[in-house]
Design an enzyme around this catalytic site. Structure first.
Site, mmCIF file in Angstrom:
data_model
loop_
_atom_site.group_PDB
_atom_site.id
_atom_site.type_symbol
_atom_site.label_atom_id
_atom_site.label_comp_id
_atom_site.label_asym_id
_atom_site.label_seq_id
_atom_site.Cartn_x
_atom_site.Cartn_y
_atom_site.Cartn_z
ATOM 1 N N ARG A 119 44.411 -7.213 -88.641
ATOM 2 C CA ARG A 119 43.580 -7.840 -88.206
ATOM 3 C C ARG A 119 43.879 -8.329 -86.486
ATOM 4 O O ARG A 119 45.125 -8.785 -86.534
ATOM 5 C CB ARG A 119 43.288 -9.242 -88.779
ATOM 6 N N ASP A 120 43.090 -8.124 -85.477
ATOM 7 C CA ASP A 120 43.383 -8.620 -84.382
ATOM 8 C C ASP A 120 44.542 -8.302 -83.838
ATOM 9 O O ASP A 120 45.298 -8.662 -82.612
ATOM 10 C CB ASP A 120 43.427 -10.358 -84.253
ATOM 11 N N CYS A 121 44.818 -6.831 -84.010
ATOM 12 C CA CYS A 121 45.962 -6.058 -83.630
ATOM 13 C C CYS A 121 47.240 -6.671 -83.446
ATOM 14 O O CYS A 121 48.216 -6.793 -82.644
ATOM 15 C CB CYS A 121 45.711 -5.661 -82.040
ATOM 16 N N SER A 125 45.101 -14.012 -83.788
ATOM 17 C CA SER A 125 44.709 -14.263 -85.166
ATOM 18 C C SER A 125 45.107 -13.179 -85.971
ATOM 19 O O SER A 125 44.349 -12.730 -86.870
ATOM 20 C CB SER A 125 42.987 -14.300 -84.826
#
Length: 440
Positions: A119-121, A125
């Site tokens: 998630r979110d690289c 986040s």
């Protein structure tokens, strides 16, 4: 972005006291969403134990009456509930608790599934499930928790717009991670949309990110045809009119590439975008060079759609929802020359305000709802405006709270800058301490 777990009690004593002092929610009885549609009179669920409600109690106890009233107004409006992790058993129980509580008030909850692997690289986040298999078990549990209850579900904000291959030139050298992401999103859309009364929107980023054709292609790959539609502007600040216009183009592009003329089938990449064209024709009129920051120059894209897409049947077009939780003042433009690098205009920008109120009566045919998807008052992360070695956010002079942490000062700014001005929700009525009047 991580919210607290759903509380088991309905209305804590402190919240009840505040409601008696400032605003009392009326018992909601309205027609709810049915099938896989979202009627214009849909009422959305209001969490009685929200961050804003608890902050209002703290402010009232500290005799900050003005601040308490601002937070009380905010607490009367519906916001989405984010599911960001936990075991399958936990998320199933939490989801079932939420949808049952909403059903008891005659309202429809808005859920956000936010647990995609990588998630979110791995940025502010970061997090998510540890594997594709773990994610699918988690999504299946979320779907079981919804069951036959009515719910709006936003699937994985930024998950499609920010694929593993987008993270860096070396983040997905074989493409396997990106293929897994697309497969996970297809699985999520299918599992959630199979619930008989769920209304599912797959997130598609925002109007200042991917071009129209590029995001339309990704939506197709991720199974948009099995969802009610897509979501835009989640956790962002771009104005509602820009999102409406961009979303209408994306919808038109999806039709063009799947149901349009034979020569267009499979060619979403041919659609004009909000960046079209780098060298627009010069007709001697204002706006003869396209600028993504200036929708007044987007008429070239409008012309392309008129000429190539025309006016498709409305029932063949994909619908969408827009997050208006923080876009009342539009996006932030820092003073020229203030920052040498990326100023992170998406990250806790100063001076923003709440936008259009949550409603399914948008007046725009393809827009099913304006929703407050991002939790108002939760930080975007510890922004440093890309100052090398910096940890302090120069816009605030502090280290910003971590992503998802409640930030009372930001919440208060967003309320005070709301456009239009924030009032108590229409199903509530403010009343003075000691009043015996009933809510209406």
């Amino acid at each position: 972005m991580k919210p607290s777990r759903i509380p088991r009690r309905a209305v804590p004593a402190g919240i009840a006291a505040l409601m008696l002092a400032l605003a009392v929610p009326a018992p909601a009885q309205a027609e709810q969403a049915g099938g896989h549609t979202l009627p214009a009179d849909t009422r959305f669920y209001v969490e009685p134990d929200s961050d804003a409600a608890k902050q209002a109690v703290r402010d009232l106890l500290a005799h900050n009456v003005s601040e308490a009233a601002a937070m009380a107004r905010l607490a009367t409006w519906p916001q989405a509930h984010w599911f960001t992790g936990g075991t399958p058993a936990e998320v199933e129980e939490q989801t079932r608790t939420l949808v049952r509580r909403a059903a008891a008030t005659g309202t429809v909850p808005v859920l956000v599934a936010y647990n995609i692997p990588l998630r979110d690289c791995s940025q502010y986040s970061s997090g998510g499930a540890q594997s594709d298999a773990e994610y699918r078990d988690w999504i299946s549990a979320l779907a079981r928790g919804i069951g036959r209850s009515k719910a709006v579900v936003v699937v994985e904000p930024d998950g499609l717009a920010n694929l593993p291959s987008d993270c860096s030139p070396t983040s997905d050298p074989t493409g396997a991670l990106t293929a897994g992401r697309i497969a996970d999103l297809r699985y999520a859309v299918d599992a959630l949309a199979q619930q008989p009364n769920s209304v599912v929107y797959l997130d598609a980023g925002n109007s200042h990110w991917h071009g129209v054709g590029a995001i339309a292609q990704r939506l197709q790959q991720a199974g948009i045809e099995h969802a009610q539609g897509f979501s835009l502007n989640v956790s962002n600040f771009l104005s509602t009119d820009r999102s409406d216009r961009y979303g209408t183009w994306v919808s038109g592009c999806l039709w063009f590439a799947t149901k349009g003329p034979e020569w267009a089938r499979g060619h979403a990449d041919w659609c004009a975008s909000q960046y079209y064209s780098p060298a627009a024709p010069n007709d001697g009129q204002p706006g003869n060079a396209v600028d993504v920051e200036d929708p007044a120059t987007w008429h070239w894209t409008d012309d392309w759609f008129r000429q190539n897409v025309g006016t498709p049947p409305l029932n063949e077009l994909t619908h969408f929802v827009v997050d208006t939780s923080r876009n009342g003042k539009g996006s932030w433009t820092p003073p020229a020359g203030k920052y040498s690098g990326d100023p992170q205009v998406w990250c806790n920008p100063p001076g923003r305000g709440i936008g259009d109120r949550p409603t399914a009566a948008t007046g725009t045919p393809l827009v099913d709802a304006y929703l407050w998807i991002k939790t108002i008052g939760q930080s975007d992360g510890q922004c440093n405006r890309n100052i090398p070695g910096g940890t302090v956010d120069p816009e605030y002079g502090i280290v910003d709270p971590a992503a998802g942490a409640w930030w009372p000062e930001q919440a208060l700014t967003l309320v005070r800058n709301a456009t239009p001005a924030l009032t108590f929700a229409p199903w509530t009525r403010p009343r003075l301490p000691g009043s015996t009047g009933q809510s209406s």
